[in-house]
Design an enzyme around this catalytic site. Structure first.
Site, PDB file in Angstrom:
ATOM      1  N   THR A  13      17.644   2.652 -35.053  1.00 26.28           N
ATOM      2  CA  THR A  13      17.623   1.186 -34.962  1.00 26.28           C
ATOM      3  C   THR A  13      16.543   0.671 -34.014  1.00 26.28           C
ATOM      4  O   THR A  13      16.203  -0.504 -34.032  1.00 26.28           O
ATOM      5  CB  THR A  13      18.972   0.661 -34.446  1.00 26.28           C
TER       6      THR A  13
ATOM      7  N   ASP B 178       8.346  12.017 -23.132  1.00 22.50           N
ATOM      8  CA  ASP B 178       8.066  13.406 -23.506  1.00 22.50           C
ATOM      9  C   ASP B 178       6.784  13.914 -22.844  1.00 22.50           C
ATOM     10  O   ASP B 178       6.720  15.057 -22.381  1.00 22.50           O
ATOM     11  CB  ASP B 178       7.954  13.545 -25.031  1.00 22.50           C
TER      12      ASP B 178
HETATM   13  C1  PRP Z   1      10.372   4.578 -24.214  1.00 30.51           C
HETATM   14  C2  PRP Z   1       9.599   3.885 -23.093  1.00 30.51           C
HETATM   15  C3  PRP Z   1      10.331   2.566 -22.995  1.00 30.51           C
HETATM   16  C4  PRP Z   1      10.738   2.289 -24.415  1.00 30.51           C
HETATM   17  C5  PRP Z   1       9.827   1.233 -24.982  1.00 30.51           C
HETATM   18  O1  PRP Z   1      11.558   5.112 -23.734  1.00 30.51           O
HETATM   19  O2  PRP Z   1       9.568   4.611 -21.898  1.00 30.51           O
HETATM   20  O3  PRP Z   1      11.456   2.607 -22.143  1.00 30.51           O
HETATM   21  O4  PRP Z   1      10.591   3.509 -25.128  1.00 30.51           O
HETATM   22  O5  PRP Z   1      10.184   0.913 -26.266  1.00 30.51           O
HETATM   23  P1  PRP Z   1      10.773  -0.513 -26.666  1.00 30.51           P
HETATM   24  O6  PRP Z   1       9.872  -1.538 -26.022  1.00 30.51           O
HETATM   25  O7  PRP Z   1      10.680  -0.521 -28.167  1.00 30.51           O
HETATM   26  O8  PRP Z   1      12.182  -0.610 -26.172  1.00 30.51           O
HETATM   27  P2  PRP Z   1      12.544   5.993 -24.645  1.00 30.51           P
HETATM   28  O9  PRP Z   1      13.531   5.117 -25.309  1.00 30.51           O
HETATM   29  O10 PRP Z   1      11.724   6.885 -25.507  1.00 30.51           O
HETATM   30  O11 PRP Z   1      13.355   6.813 -23.568  1.00 30.51           O
HETATM   31  P3  PRP Z   1      12.852   7.919 -22.517  1.00 30.51           P
HETATM   32  O12 PRP Z   1      12.008   7.185 -21.465  1.00 30.51           O
HETATM   33  O13 PRP Z   1      14.118   8.432 -21.953  1.00 30.51           O
HETATM   34  O14 PRP Z   1      12.050   8.946 -23.253  1.00 30.51           O
END
Ligand code: PRP
Ligand code: URA
Length: 209
Positions: free
Chosen positions: A108, A203
């Site tokens: 989502t 990652d």
């Molecule tokens: C990534 C990034 C942000 C988010 C941005 O985190 O560090 O927090 O995605 O995407 P958005 O603007 O569409 O919300 P992720 O959800 O991959 O988690 P992680 O940092 O734990 O890898």
């Protein structure tokens, strides 16, 4: 409406190029993000208020300036935001650090909150929320909703790379909050990744996949 500040300092832009480069390994990626966070912290603190105090130099008494105003708080969005904290603390070591844990549901793309811990004096602090990426904007929007719900009054958001779609959503939800970014990229792809971006920030920062 909150402003969008793009930091075009040559050192920030140079280092960002190597952060984007896919052959940059975890160690170097982390070091570069840390360095860029320090440089961005220098820029974002430009408007901190000052007050005059007396200082005795080896030569005479003088009037000089020190920081005044509210104390600062840094809020990394977990995980990837963690990689920006130490770089900021190099310049403002007395800042308190809160954490908001969010991940994007891969289907989502909606953010799911799994952790929150903030300094106890939330209402008294100026906060800088940090995350390398503003993609759909969902994570930044949700993190700031959580802060506001707990009483935060003064918030800035700082990231390395933003997508135009995320900036638009962010400004719809939090129109009073200023955004500080190193680059405004072209768009999001069908998987919600920023193009050209840097890939998955968490990652790359932590060497996971
Ligand atoms: C990534 C990034 C942000 C988010 C941005 O985190 O560090 O927090 O995605 O995407 P958005 O603007 O569409 O919300 P992720 O959800 O991959 O988690 P992680 O940092 O734990 O890898
Ligand atoms: N999160 C990331 O880490 N990278 C993107 O491009 C989008 C969201």
């Amino acid at each position: 409406m909150g402003k969008v500040y793009v930091f075009d300092h040559p050192l920030i832009q140079h280092k960002l190029t190597y952060i984007r480069e896919k052959s940059t390994g975890t160690k170097e990626f982390r070091e570069l993000v840390d360095e860029v966070a320090t440089l961005m912290a220098f820029e974002i603190t430009r408007d901190l208020p000052l007050e005059e105090v007396d200082v005795e130099t080896p030569v005479c008494m003088a009037r000089s300036k020190v920081l005044s105003g509210k104390k600062l708080g840094i809020i990394p969005i977990l995980r990837a935001g963690l990689g920006m904290v130490d770089g900021i603390l190099k310049l403002i070591p007395a800042a308190k650090v809160g954490h908001v844990g969010l991940y994007r549901d891969p289907e989502t793309l909606k953010p799911i909150e799994y952790y929150i811990k903030l300094p106890s004096d939330v209402e008294e602090r100026d906060f800088i929320v940090v995350d390398p990426m503003l993609a759909t904007g969902g994570s930044a929007i949700e993190a700031i909703n959580s802060l506001k719900k707990r009483g935060a009054k003064s918030i800035k958001f700082m990231c390395l790379i933003a997508a135009p779609e995320g900036v638009e959503e962010f400004q719809k939800e939090h129109p009073e909050i200023d955004l500080y970014i190193a680059a405004l990229d072209e768009k999001l792809n069908e998987k919600g990744y920023i193009v050209p971006g840097l890939g998955d920030a968490g990652d790359r920062m932590f060497g996971t996949k």
